[in-house]
Motif scaffolding. Structure first.
Motif, PDB file in Angstrom:
ATOM      1  N   ALA A 150      27.153 -46.769 -22.525  1.00 28.33           N
ATOM      2  CA  ALA A 150      26.561 -46.499 -23.006  1.00 28.33           C
ATOM      3  C   ALA A 150      27.031 -45.286 -23.812  1.00 28.33           C
ATOM      4  O   ALA A 150      26.955 -44.428 -24.309  1.00 28.33           O
ATOM      5  N   VAL A 151      27.584 -44.654 -22.149  1.00 29.11           N
ATOM      6  CA  VAL A 151      28.866 -42.620 -22.423  1.00 29.11           C
ATOM      7  C   VAL A 151      29.112 -43.145 -22.876  1.00 29.11           C
ATOM      8  O   VAL A 151      29.657 -42.323 -24.280  1.00 29.11           O
TER       9      VAL A 151
ATOM     10  N   PHE B  83      21.419 -39.016 -23.474  1.00 28.66           N
ATOM     11  CA  PHE B  83      20.885 -40.207 -22.575  1.00 28.66           C
ATOM     12  C   PHE B  83      19.837 -40.179 -21.526  1.00 28.66           C
ATOM     13  O   PHE B  83      19.880 -40.135 -20.663  1.00 28.66           O
TER      14      PHE B  83
ATOM     15  N   CYS C 287      21.724 -43.319 -33.443  1.00 27.99           N
ATOM     16  CA  CYS C 287      22.919 -42.498 -33.020  1.00 27.99           C
ATOM     17  C   CYS C 287      23.565 -42.132 -34.171  1.00 27.99           C
ATOM     18  O   CYS C 287      23.687 -43.252 -34.920  1.00 27.99           O
TER      19      CYS C 287
ATOM     20  N   TYR D 290      27.767 -42.812 -16.099  1.00 25.08           N
ATOM     21  CA  TYR D 290      28.070 -41.842 -17.177  1.00 25.08           C
ATOM     22  C   TYR D 290      29.159 -40.912 -16.462  1.00 25.08           C
ATOM     23  O   TYR D 290      29.742 -40.459 -17.572  1.00 25.08           O
TER      24      TYR D 290
ATOM     25  N   LEU E  14      19.964 -41.908 -27.324  1.00 26.22           N
ATOM     26  CA  LEU E  14      20.324 -43.264 -27.018  1.00 26.22           C
ATOM     27  C   LEU E  14      19.229 -43.715 -25.620  1.00 26.22           C
ATOM     28  O   LEU E  14      19.357 -42.707 -24.655  1.00 26.22           O
TER      29      LEU E  14
ATOM     30  N   GLY F  42      20.449 -48.020 -27.808  1.00 28.15           N
ATOM     31  CA  GLY F  42      20.283 -47.618 -26.831  1.00 28.15           C
ATOM     32  C   GLY F  42      20.394 -49.090 -25.532  1.00 28.15           C
ATOM     33  O   GLY F  42      21.050 -50.128 -26.143  1.00 28.15           O
TER      34      GLY F  42
END
Length: 341
Positions: A176-177, A251, A337, A207, A279, A296
């Motif tokens: 995700a990051v 996030f 995003c 992360y 996100l 997300g």
């Protein structure tokens, strides 16, 4: 009163076969026979005496799902738990088990949740939710020698023998990051619950790993990890964001926290994704989240509930069960995003 012997006579099978169907031993009965017996049971109105069956088998055919927090917090989590409970209920119905759901007014009230319940032998096994680092409940359950399965990968202490089911929290957080960094974001706020919760710590490690790969520094001021609910969560998130000198993306690792972030950003006069990319965590079916096609991490609470309950039932019945079961989560590219720079 209809008896097992009468059911067996009507179905043209043995009493053992009827008993196997009633006790969910589907591997010992053909599907055709099982359906035939169940149809006759339904038509005859036969209702087995659960207490008598429990005394004979030394099993209650009941599993417990215990929440270590107040009922209000359980009910307020309107994204994760409905799907999860549905999955658990599906497994219970499939394998002819009952589900006992209980909670406590006190957070992590080990005595109420476990020791008293175990003394009465009201359940054959337990699902352990909301696990923490060095979770003290595991020692209590091990001492009681009762089957249990953890929702989430345990950390801290003697955890080698603990069965668990979860999504790959660290891997999906890193992905995700990576996605946000690929859109040009460098100042990414991380919002979660307490770091004592294992899934928060696992998501934060993902992360951090994504930042290291991109050669970006880890900045403590961009991290908010606290136990917070309802209006308190909105107050803390607002105060946190106001203190940041710069952030272009958030996030958020929980469905409720994502909702809180949306409300706070709106109150601050910031648009998504025009001013801030968000996100979030997607825990419900459907593409839209409060009018936004959210970007997300999509997790699958219903599948998680089903697989957790199924694993527990297999443990209770001395059937093969994986020590760890990792479910895949997905990254959904929605409209919350945007690319910057």
């Amino acid at each position: 009163m209809v008896t097992i012997a009468e059911i067996a006579r009507l179905a043209g099978v043995s009493k053992t076969t009827v008993s196997n169907v009633l006790n969910g031993k589907t591997n010992q009965v053909s599907e055709e026979t099982r359906k035939k017996v169940l149809k006759i049971i339904e038509e005859s109105g036969y209702f087995p005496h659960q207490a008598a069956r429990a005394l004979k088998s030394k099993r209650t055919r009941t599993i417990g799902l215990l929440f270590p927090h107040m009922p209000l917090r359980l009910l307020s989590n309107s994204f994760f738990f409905p799907g999860f409970l549905t999955g658990v209920a599906e497994a219970c119905e499939e394998f002819s088990y009952q589900l006992l759901v209980t909670t406590s007014f006190k957070n992590c009230d080990t005595d109420f949740h476990y020791e008293r319940l175990l003394k009465t032998r009201s359940v054959d096994g337990l699902i352990v939710s909301d696990i923490f680092h060095h979770d003290s409940r595991f020692a209590v359950l091990k001492k009681a020698s009762i089957p249990f399965v953890s929702i989430g990968k345990p950390e801290g202490g003697e955890i080698e023998e603990i069965y668990w089911v979860d999504h790959n929290q660290e891997k999906i957080a890193e992905r995700a990051v990576d996605y946000l960094i690929g859109l040009g974001h460098r100042d990414i706020a991380f919002i979660g619950l307490s770091l004592k919760r294992v899934y928060t710590a696992q998501r934060l490690r993902g992360y951090q790993r994504a930042l290291r790969k991109a050669g970006l520094p880890f900045r403590e001021e961009l991290i908010l990890c606290e136990e917070m609910w309802h209006e308190e969560a909105e107050r803390k998130i607002k105060a946190f964001l106001r203190k940041l000198s710069s952030f272009t993306a958030i996030f958020s690792i929980g469905g409720n926290l994502t909702l809180d972030c949306l409300r706070v950003l709106e109150g601050l006069g910031l648009s998504v994704p025009g001013d801030v990319s968000l996100l979030g965590n997607i825990e419900v079916e459907g593409k839209r989240f409060l009018g936004i096609n959210l970007s997300g991490v999509r997790t699958y609470p219903r599948k998680l509930g089903y697989e957790t309950a199924k694993n527990l039932i297999n443990l209770i019945e001395d059937k093969p069960a994986p020590k760890s079961l990792v479910l895949e989560a997905d990254l959904v590219e929605g409209e919350s995003c945007r690319r910057i720079g």
